[in-house]
Design a protein around this motif. Structure first.
Motif, PDB file in Angstrom:
ATOM      1  N   ILE A 101      22.598  13.510  48.155  1.00 26.85           N
ATOM      2  CA  ILE A 101      21.865  12.950  47.047  1.00 26.85           C
ATOM      3  C   ILE A 101      20.628  12.507  47.171  1.00 26.85           C
ATOM      4  N   LEU A 102      20.648  11.994  48.982  1.00 23.79           N
ATOM      5  CA  LEU A 102      18.962  11.448  49.462  1.00 23.79           C
ATOM      6  C   LEU A 102      18.162  13.492  49.028  1.00 23.79           C
ATOM      7  N   LEU A 103      18.953  14.758  49.038  1.00 24.98           N
ATOM      8  CA  LEU A 103      17.570  15.235  49.370  1.00 24.98           C
ATOM      9  C   LEU A 103      17.581  15.279  47.259  1.00 24.98           C
ATOM     10  N   MET A 104      17.875  15.284  46.179  1.00 22.98           N
ATOM     11  CA  MET A 104      17.906  15.168  45.333  1.00 22.98           C
ATOM     12  C   MET A 104      16.341  14.268  44.581  1.00 22.98           C
ATOM     13  N   ILE A 105      17.157  12.695  45.874  1.00 20.39           N
ATOM     14  CA  ILE A 105      16.123  11.500  45.525  1.00 20.39           C
ATOM     15  C   ILE A 105      14.650  11.860  45.297  1.00 20.39           C
ATOM     16  N   PHE A 106      14.497  13.395  46.630  1.00 19.46           N
ATOM     17  CA  PHE A 106      12.999  13.250  47.322  1.00 19.46           C
ATOM     18  C   PHE A 106      12.854  14.500  46.075  1.00 19.46           C
ATOM     19  N   VAL A 107      13.333  15.463  45.647  1.00 22.26           N
ATOM     20  CA  VAL A 107      13.141  16.243  45.013  1.00 22.26           C
ATOM     21  C   VAL A 107      12.454  15.769  43.460  1.00 22.26           C
ATOM     22  N   MET A 108      13.061  14.227  43.228  1.00 22.76           N
ATOM     23  CA  MET A 108      13.218  13.882  41.658  1.00 22.76           C
ATOM     24  C   MET A 108      11.830  13.248  41.859  1.00 22.76           C
ATOM     25  N   ALA A 109      11.722  11.910  42.943  1.00 27.61           N
ATOM     26  CA  ALA A 109      10.484  11.690  43.203  1.00 27.61           C
ATOM     27  C   ALA A 109       9.226  12.553  43.702  1.00 27.61           C
ATOM     28  N   CYS A 110       9.128  13.655  44.333  1.00 29.02           N
ATOM     29  CA  CYS A 110       8.031  14.386  44.105  1.00 29.02           C
ATOM     30  C   CYS A 110       7.720  14.936  42.475  1.00 29.02           C
ATOM     31  N   ASN A 111       8.792  15.593  41.615  1.00 29.81           N
ATOM     32  CA  ASN A 111       8.808  15.326  40.373  1.00 29.81           C
ATOM     33  C   ASN A 111       7.848  15.010  39.868  1.00 29.81           C
ATOM     34  N   ILE A 112       8.448  13.350  39.559  1.00 33.33           N
ATOM     35  CA  ILE A 112       7.715  12.583  38.563  1.00 33.33           C
ATOM     36  C   ILE A 112       6.454  11.941  39.582  1.00 33.33           C
ATOM     37  N   ALA A 113       6.472  12.444  40.678  1.00 28.49           N
ATOM     38  CA  ALA A 113       4.852  12.561  41.040  1.00 28.49           C
ATOM     39  C   ALA A 113       4.015  13.245  40.609  1.00 28.49           C
ATOM     40  N   ASN A 114       4.689  14.584  39.767  1.00 33.91           N
ATOM     41  CA  ASN A 114       3.049  15.224  39.642  1.00 33.91           C
ATOM     42  C   ASN A 114       2.136  14.893  38.625  1.00 33.91           C
ATOM     43  N   PRO A 115       3.303  14.778  37.617  1.00 39.32           N
ATOM     44  CA  PRO A 115       2.069  13.908  36.621  1.00 39.32           C
ATOM     45  C   PRO A 115       0.814  12.569  36.601  1.00 39.32           C
ATOM     46  N   TYR A 116       1.585  11.714  37.756  1.00 42.19           N
ATOM     47  CA  TYR A 116       0.566  11.025  37.530  1.00 42.19           C
ATOM     48  C   TYR A 116      -0.834  11.567  38.643  1.00 42.19           C
ATOM     49  N   LEU A 117       0.070  12.772  40.018  1.00 44.06           N
ATOM     50  CA  LEU A 117      -1.088  12.974  40.459  1.00 44.06           C
ATOM     51  C   LEU A 117      -2.115  13.817  40.235  1.00 44.06           C
ATOM     52  N   LEU A 118      -1.485  13.820  38.586  1.00 49.14           N
ATOM     53  CA  LEU A 118      -2.272  15.247  37.953  1.00 49.14           C
ATOM     54  C   LEU A 118      -3.818  14.115  37.565  1.00 49.14           C
TER      55      LEU A 118
END
Length: 595
Positions: A39-56
């Motif tokens: 679950i921790l690994l999934m939260i990290f992956v999810m955070a990266c995915n959510i951060a991508n549009p904001y970084l864009l």
């Protein structure tokens, strides 16, 4: 409970979704630490995915608009770096969850298998073996996708959906509302589909179970089928069952396939509304182009988890039917169990007593009616009588494969209901007319009577019952592999091996249920010496229709209509000229005429 008919559909008691979910997820408890890491690994992956549009959005509004090439390069490198790490983290969590799921399935399968072994004959009398195999193999296999997706798909997708929704509302709540306005319609549609779809999947699994049962029965009785040239008739019956199964499958799939079109339709409506409304906001200068690009990405991230959760929900509905079938057997309580304070059966001396025993099967009339008798240690008791008189039921009650409805069955003065079942049966040797051999060597089949026996002890047992000679003539002697049920051997040879197995176990009470009925006269003469050795020094019950084989019994009990109507030695019963006399003379005349 289902009847023992291959083509009859099973009646499975329906359980609530919540009850099944809670029960299934209890199997994850031993792996809670590993699941936590996943679950921790999934939260990290999810955070990266959510951060991508904001970084864009930041790259467009800040660095591109400000012509900051150095800042744009830094944010680009940062995005590549976190996405590479996220890719490896995702790979690790998928592998870990697959391992956890396989271990859980192993646990459930073993639990189901062990539980079925504890169930009484009554359970197996009431359903075909093929339908039991369908639960142990097919239904449990169906749960793998459920366990894997529950953690690797449902939890991260749910977290993603929550986080994306929060981000969207924080960016612009009006655009967020236009994106989710269609959700109530989607929820109602999915609820309707779930209600109907689950019933259809239950029907499909029931039909598939019938196909498994029919196939198992067909191949088990292939000699009969081919002997009576029933191949074509059986093939037609198989095709009909498969058609019913496929019809049920298509009905379930057609309804289940409505999930994706509904999601796609709802997603399309939501995106159209967002673009329509965002054009007005851009014209008024309320949002930037970067915000629109980021929001568009979040819209995709909002509907993708809904699609994946819906897919998981569809899988859940499909597999709940399998879980119900597994739990239906796990919830079946064994009829014959050791009581809470059961004592270990000491070494059996061999005194057996029936006190006013009455017994009837679940779906039949009275088989034994107020039966009473006493047997002393070391006696050989022969049970004879017409088919269905209750002879086999008597020995089944002694072994406690069934419990009497009234009366007591005592061994050495102890009620069999009060002693530990394993300690009771481990001191009994039971030989049946239908001899069962396992797919292994003759040596191992005999050693099944005593698992720690040496090769010398196995050979000695075989010699004692007259099996050694024919075994040594086989290609590999005692190491000859036999096929399933021993089909490579003759019926008489299989019974000789069973005699050796019984002798090796050295039982205190021996039961021979038509054990010599399939042995030819020549082989019978050879095996009689082994039988005498088997019977010596132990209490024995011999059921036989061939009356010549039980002339030397200490006592013969004649069973008819659920009662013991005659009792005595061979000579005494002949002098009485009752039922035993009639049976004996009928066989004598038959053999004389045949001669």
């Amino acid at each position: 409970m289902a009847k023992n008919i291959v083509k009859q559909d099973e009646d499975i008691k329906k359980k609530s979704n919540f009850e099944i979910t809670i029960r299934l997820f209890k199997y994850m408890k031993p792996y809670k630490f590993k699941v936590f890491i996943v679950i921790l690994l999934m939260i990290f992956v999810m955070a990266c995915n959510i951060a991508n549009p904001y970084l864009l959005k930041t790259a467009i509004d800040k660095y591109i608009a400000g012509d900051d090439l150095k800042g744009l390069l830094k944010i680009g490198i940062f995005m590549v770096g976190i996405n590479l790490i996220a890719m490896f983290a995702s790979r690790i969590r998928i592998k870990s969850m697959a391992s956890i799921s396989n271990n859980i399935l192993l646990t459930i399968r073993h639990e189901l298998y062990s539980h079925i072994q504890k169930l009484s004959f009554q359970f197996f009398d009431s359903r075909p073996v093929g339908k039991i195999l369908a639960r142990v193999i097919g239904d449990i296999n169906s749960l793998q996708e459920l366990f894997t997706n529950s953690v690797t798909s449902f939890i991260p997708e749910l977290l993603t959906l929550i986080c994306v929704t929060i981000v969207m509302f924080s960016m612009n709540y009006k655009l967020a509302l236009s994106a989710i306005v269609i959700l109530p319609f989607l929820a109602l549609s999915m609820f309707f589909i779930e209600t109907v779809s689950r019933k259809r999947w239950q029907v499909f699994r029931t039909k598939r179970s019938s196909v498994n049962a029919f196939t198992h029965e067909e191949f088990s009785g292939i000699r009969v089928v081919q002997s009576f040239t029933f191949e074509e008739k059986k093939s037609k019956a198989f095709v009909e069952l498969v058609k019913e199964m496929m019809g049920a499958f298509m009905k379930a799939v057609k309804l289940g396939d409505l999930f994706w079109p509904l999601i796609e339709f709802s997603s399309g409506i939501g995106i159209v509304l967002v673009y329509w409304y965002s054009v007005k906001l851009i014209d008024k200068g309320n949002i930037t182009v970067g915000t629109l690009v980021a929001f568009t990405s979040y819209i995709g991230m909002f509907w993708r988890p809904i699609m994946n959760i819906s897919n998981f929900y569809n899988s859940l509905i499909t597999n709940f039917a399998a879980a119900e079938r597994v739990f239906e057997i796990l919830d079946t309580k064994p009829d014959i169990v050791s009581i809470h304070d059961a004592v270990k059966m000491p070494r059996i001396k061999g005194n057996v007593e029936f006190k006013n025993v009455t017994f009837s099967y679940e779906d039949g009339g009275v088989v034994l009616d107020d039966v009473s008798f006493k047997v002393n240690s070391g006696e050989t008791i022969a049970l004879v009588g017409p088919t269905g008189a209750g002879k086999t039921t008597i020995v089944n009650l002694i072994s406690r494969f069934y419990d009497a409805q009234r009366g007591e069955v005592l061994i050495d003065g102890k009620n069999v209901k009060d002693v530990d079942i394993e300690s009771l049966r481990s001191q009994m040797g039971i030989m049946l007319q239908d001899t069962f051999l396992f797919s292994t060597t003759i040596m191992e089949n005999i050693r099944y009577g005593k698992l720690d026996a040496s090769d010398e002890e196995v050979i000695a047992a075989a010699k004692a019952v007259g099996a050694h000679e024919f075994i040594m003539k086989l290609e590999n002697g005692y190491h000859t592999e036999v096929n399933e049920r021993g089909s490579r051997l003759s019926v008489g040879q299989r019974q000789l091996i069973s005699f050796a197995r019984a002798l090796l176990s050295n039982p205190r009470i021996l039961i021979l249920d038509e054990a010599t009925s399939n042995i030819d006269t020549f082989t019978e003469r050879i095996v009689q010496r082994g039988i005498k050795k088997l019977l010596y020094g132990r209490t024995s019950f011999v059921i036989a229709h061939r009356l010549s084989t039980i002339r030397d019994a200490d006592r013969i009990m004649v069973v008819d209509g659920g009662k013991i109507i005659e009792e005595g030695t061979h000579d005494e019963l002949l002098r009485c000229k009752g039922l035993y006399y009639d049976l004996y003379m009928t066989q004598y005349r038959f053999l004389s005429e045949g001669a």
